[in-house]
Design an enzyme around this catalytic site. Structure first.
Site, PDB file in Angstrom:
ATOM      1  N   LYS A   2     -15.475  16.896   9.785  1.00 45.04           N
ATOM      2  CA  LYS A   2     -16.470  16.898  10.866  1.00 45.04           C
ATOM      3  C   LYS A   2     -16.736  18.332  11.298  1.00 45.04           C
ATOM      4  O   LYS A   2     -15.915  18.958  11.945  1.00 45.04           O
ATOM      5  CB  LYS A   2     -15.961  16.079  12.051  1.00 45.04           C
ATOM      6  CG  LYS A   2     -15.910  14.604  11.740  1.00 45.04           C
ATOM      7  CD  LYS A   2     -15.572  13.785  12.971  1.00 45.04           C
ATOM      8  CE  LYS A   2     -14.980  12.454  12.551  1.00 45.04           C
ATOM      9  NZ  LYS A   2     -13.539  12.510  12.224  1.00 45.04           N
ATOM     10  N   TRP A  11     -21.015  15.223   9.464  1.00 48.37           N
ATOM     11  CA  TRP A  11     -20.048  14.956   8.404  1.00 48.37           C
ATOM     12  C   TRP A  11     -20.369  15.728   7.133  1.00 48.37           C
ATOM     13  O   TRP A  11     -21.511  15.805   6.708  1.00 48.37           O
ATOM     14  CB  TRP A  11     -20.054  13.472   8.041  1.00 48.37           C
ATOM     15  CG  TRP A  11     -19.393  12.607   9.059  1.00 48.37           C
ATOM     16  CD1 TRP A  11     -18.723  13.019  10.162  1.00 48.37           C
ATOM     17  CD2 TRP A  11     -19.357  11.176   9.053  1.00 48.37           C
ATOM     18  NE1 TRP A  11     -18.257  11.929  10.860  1.00 48.37           N
ATOM     19  CE2 TRP A  11     -18.628  10.794  10.206  1.00 48.37           C
ATOM     20  CE3 TRP A  11     -19.846  10.195   8.211  1.00 48.37           C
ATOM     21  CZ2 TRP A  11     -18.393   9.443  10.507  1.00 48.37           C
ATOM     22  CZ3 TRP A  11     -19.616   8.869   8.508  1.00 48.37           C
ATOM     23  CH2 TRP A  11     -18.895   8.503   9.657  1.00 48.37           C
ATOM     24  N   THR A  35       0.870  -1.174   0.000  1.00 47.63           N
ATOM     25  CA  THR A  35       0.000   0.000   0.000  1.00 47.63           C
ATOM     26  C   THR A  35       0.911   1.230   0.000  1.00 47.63           C
ATOM     27  O   THR A  35       2.083   1.127   0.384  1.00 47.63           O
ATOM     28  CB  THR A  35      -0.895   0.034   1.252  1.00 47.63           C
ATOM     29  OG1 THR A  35      -0.025   0.085   2.390  1.00 47.63           O
ATOM     30  CG2 THR A  35      -1.767  -1.189   1.361  1.00 47.63           C
ATOM     31  N   GLU A  74      -5.721  -3.898  -1.245  1.00 49.20           N
ATOM     32  CA  GLU A  74      -6.141  -5.062  -0.467  1.00 49.20           C
ATOM     33  C   GLU A  74      -7.260  -5.846  -1.135  1.00 49.20           C
ATOM     34  O   GLU A  74      -7.608  -6.936  -0.681  1.00 49.20           O
ATOM     35  CB  GLU A  74      -6.618  -4.610   0.931  1.00 49.20           C
ATOM     36  CG  GLU A  74      -5.503  -4.094   1.827  1.00 49.20           C
ATOM     37  CD  GLU A  74      -5.257  -2.600   1.689  1.00 49.20           C
ATOM     38  OE1 GLU A  74      -5.575  -2.040   0.623  1.00 49.20           O
ATOM     39  OE2 GLU A  74      -4.751  -1.985   2.643  1.00 49.20           O
TER      40      GLU A  74
HETATM   41  P1  ADP Z   1      -3.638   4.356  -1.911  1.00 52.56           P
HETATM   42  O1  ADP Z   1      -4.668   5.284  -2.489  1.00 52.56           O
HETATM   43  O2  ADP Z   1      -3.526   4.479  -0.436  1.00 52.56           O
HETATM   44  O3  ADP Z   1      -2.390   4.354  -2.697  1.00 52.56           O
HETATM   45  P2  ADP Z   1      -5.081   2.187  -3.045  1.00 52.56           P
HETATM   46  O4  ADP Z   1      -4.624   2.367  -4.437  1.00 52.56           O
HETATM   47  O5  ADP Z   1      -5.254   0.827  -2.521  1.00 52.56           O
HETATM   48  O6  ADP Z   1      -4.135   2.879  -2.064  1.00 52.56           O
HETATM   49  O7  ADP Z   1      -6.387   3.051  -2.892  1.00 52.56           O
HETATM   50  C1  ADP Z   1      -7.567   2.587  -2.338  1.00 52.56           C
HETATM   51  C2  ADP Z   1      -8.490   3.731  -2.020  1.00 52.56           C
HETATM   52  O8  ADP Z   1      -8.735   4.553  -3.153  1.00 52.56           O
HETATM   53  C3  ADP Z   1      -9.848   3.285  -1.571  1.00 52.56           C
HETATM   54  O9  ADP Z   1      -9.863   2.899  -0.224  1.00 52.56           O
HETATM   55  C4  ADP Z   1     -10.697   4.508  -1.853  1.00 52.56           C
HETATM   56  O10 ADP Z   1     -10.591   5.456  -0.795  1.00 52.56           O
HETATM   57  C5  ADP Z   1     -10.043   5.103  -3.059  1.00 52.56           C
HETATM   58  N1  ADP Z   1     -10.806   4.745  -4.269  1.00 52.56           N
HETATM   59  C6  ADP Z   1     -10.588   3.732  -5.113  1.00 52.56           C
HETATM   60  N2  ADP Z   1     -11.463   3.748  -6.119  1.00 52.56           N
HETATM   61  C7  ADP Z   1     -12.286   4.802  -5.906  1.00 52.56           C
HETATM   62  C8  ADP Z   1     -13.414   5.373  -6.592  1.00 52.56           C
HETATM   63  N3  ADP Z   1     -13.870   4.870  -7.731  1.00 52.56           N
HETATM   64  N4  ADP Z   1     -13.986   6.465  -6.059  1.00 52.56           N
HETATM   65  C9  ADP Z   1     -13.535   7.013  -4.908  1.00 52.56           C
HETATM   66  N5  ADP Z   1     -12.489   6.538  -4.237  1.00 52.56           N
HETATM   67  C10 ADP Z   1     -11.864   5.454  -4.714  1.00 52.56           C
END
Ligand code: ADP
Length: 541
Positions: free
Chosen positions: A438, A443, A186, A331
């Site tokens: 918040k 929210w 991640t 994940e």
């Molecule tokens: P990081 O962004 O921490 O590098 P990831 O690529 O695993 O890690 O990103 C996952 C996160 O990206 C999700 O938990 C969510 O918050 C966001 N995300 C993924 N797809 C979407 C989407 N279509 N719309 C909004 N948020 C998204």
């Protein structure tokens, strides 16, 4: 009583073997690091992957050994995808845009033995090699002509020499399908990055899910171009699914600017693609500026962050490309939801359809999804009740690599996303837990505000954070990047938003920036904005 069907393992090597047998002549096109296009077929790719697997075995990479890559989307990286996992070792795709210290951290944490990298990243490898004691071999993904005259990397091996000294007389081994295939970390915006260890089984099942009609709808008639990097959750699984379905595969290398992508899409007759919203934003800008429309592109999967409704509208109406909004994370392999419409949306107006597509979509088969309150109780599926999104399924992480930070809560993976789910199963993200604003105990959704602002004709990009407020705890502050040649001020933005969001959601401040800080995978880094602007409202009485 068990069924009496064969128990054949689902292995990553079987995907390439299938492509070699059934679609041997289908083309793979790859942009080299130097810019030229390279073409070959699944048959040739499979032969070279076997050569590489044999060469890695000779280098002493054992079953379960880790092989890292630092590479663009190109054919050598693709060969590594299949050769490393197929031989029983674990492919660790590293994000070259990570901070060098984080990169060294993950190489050490993974205990990588071999590092294969594109010439672009030679300086990065030279700077970091000494900090990674487990690394035994360094392979430059190129030919003799790409090799540096001198290098501080110990015993640097040329990839093409390695393959030339090997042969393809190699049979893919068979082993338990639960064996680890790939490792992805991640991005570690909070704390150290955590490793997600995919299995052969999860990867093959995920490929099926990616292929079905309401997801990417892949077939041998498709030409697919993953813009999403092969170091970002395995290019969302496209290299595997393309082999499964015999799609022509176009790998764009390092050239991801609008002009290069458009040309490649047109020349190679690309039908579908995938990438984060910022990529589609810059491509749309390029096409708009030059009065262009794609002629073969039919659909694209967009995910990683929310694509605003206004952008979905532009792609659908102006460019004739169907946007399939998807949600996922490292994940979740990453596919969790897809945003296709249902038959009942057929009669809706274009605006209504785009609004529907702006939601993150419905769970694909294989993924179960729910939102829960702070006590872990499931919230109603009414499209209004927000809570933390939890998921489970055969391609969702059950733990992190080396057991760090137990990932599950009552058997579900807590995503850290705040969402609603409606009666039709459409999930909508309102925020990440860490981004939620918040205000006076209530929210405010930063994503809804950004989505609304993106519809303003002068707004190219918008991002919203919660800034500290003496009375309300937090209040929204909006950052806007204007479109070139367009103008708007704070009052104009607030007036535009006034009939689109609740009055108390309107941002207290609108700050105009030339660019927004983007992270390693092309997403806006709110953490950077917060670092700089968290106190911007402090002086408000
Ligand atoms: P990081 O962004 O921490 O590098 P990831 O690529 O695993 O890690 O990103 C996952 C996160 O990206 C999700 O938990 C969510 O918050 C966001 N995300 C993924 N797809 C979407 C989407 N279509 N719309 C909004 N948020 C998204």
């Amino acid at each position: 009583m068990f069924g009496s069907m064969m128990d054949r393992p689902l292995l990553v090597s079987s995907l390439l073997e299938h492509a070699e047998r059934q679609f041997g002549a289908t083309e793979i096109v790859s942009r080299e690091t130097g810019g030229a296009l390279f073409r070959y077929t699944y048959r040739a790719a499979a032969s070279r992957a076997r050569r590489l697997a044999k060469a890695l075995t000779r280098l002493g990479v054992a079953h379960g050994g880790r092989v890292a890559t630092l590479a663009w989307n190109n054919h050598r990286h693709l060969e590594a995808y299949f050769a490393v996992s197929g031989s029983g070792a674990v492919l660790h795709t590293c994000n070259p845009r990570l901070h060098p210290e984080q990169l060294a951290y993950i190489l050490n944490h993974a205990e990588d033995e071999v590092l294969m990298f594109d010439a672009t990243f030679l300086p990065l490898v030279e700077a970091g090699a000494g900090h990674c004691p487990a690394l035994r071999h360094f392979v430059l993904l190129g030919g003799p002509e790409d090799m540096p005259k001198e290098s501080r990397v110990p015993g640097l091996i040329c990839y093409e020499d390695l393959l030339a000294a090997s042969d393809d007389d190699f049979a893919w081994p068979e082993f338990d399908e639960r064996t680890a295939s790939t490792l992805c970390y991640t991005s570690g915006t909070t704390g150290n990055p955590k490793g997600v260890l995919y299995s052969h089984r999860s990867t093959v099942l995920h490929s099926f899910a990616l292929s079905v009609p309401d997801t990417l709808s892949l077939s041998a008639h498709d030409c697919v171009l993953p813009v999403v990097p092969m170091f970002h959750v395995n290019a969302w699984g496209i290299p595997y699914a393309a082999a499964m379905n015999g799609c022509k595969l176009v790998l764009p290398g390092p050239k991801l600017d609008g002009a290069s992508l458009f040309q490649l899409m047109e020349d190679e007759r690309v039908t579908c693609s995938a990438g984060v919203p910022t990529i589609w934003l810059s491509l749309a800008q390029y096409m708009e500026q030059h009065g262009l429309v794609p002629t073969t592109m039919k659909r694209t999967v967009v995910g990683g962050s929310a694509m605003p409704q206004a952008q979905i509208h532009t792609w659908t109406q102006r460019f004739g490309v169907e946007v399939r909004h998807a949600w996922g994370m490292t994940e979740t392999s990453p596919l969790g939801t897809q945003g296709c419409l249902l038959p009942k949306h057929g009669a809706a107006t274009i605006d209504e359809q785009c609004a529907q597509r702006a939601k993150q979509g419905r769970a694909v088969y294989g993924v179960e999804m729910r939102v829960v309150d702070a006590d872990g109780n499931e919230r109603p599926r009414d499209g209004k009740s927000a809570g933390e999104l939890e998921v489970r399924g055969p391609w969702i992480a059950g733990a992190y690599f080396k057991g760090e930070a137990p990932a599950l809560r009552n058997g579900w993976f807590p995503t850290g996303d705040i969402a609603t789910i409606d009666a039709d199963g459409y999930m909508q993200i309102t925020d990440r837990v860490k981004d939620v604003i918040k205000s006076g105990g209530e929210w405010i959704s930063s994503i809804d505000l950004e989505n609304a602002a993106a519809g303003h004709p002068a707004v190219l990009m918008a991002a919203v954070i919660g800034a500290r407020h003496p009375k309300w705890d937090e209040r929204p502050v909006m950052f806007v990047v204007k479109k070139p040649g367009q103008d708007v001020d704070k009052a104009g933005i607030v007036a535009y938003l006034a009939d689109k969001v609740a009055k108390w959601w309107l941002p207290d401040e609108v700050i105009f920036l030339d660019t927004l800080p983007l992270g390693a995978t092309g997403k806006v880094q709110k953490v950077d904005l917060r670092r700089e602007y968290a106190n911007v409202l402090d002086c408000v009485a």
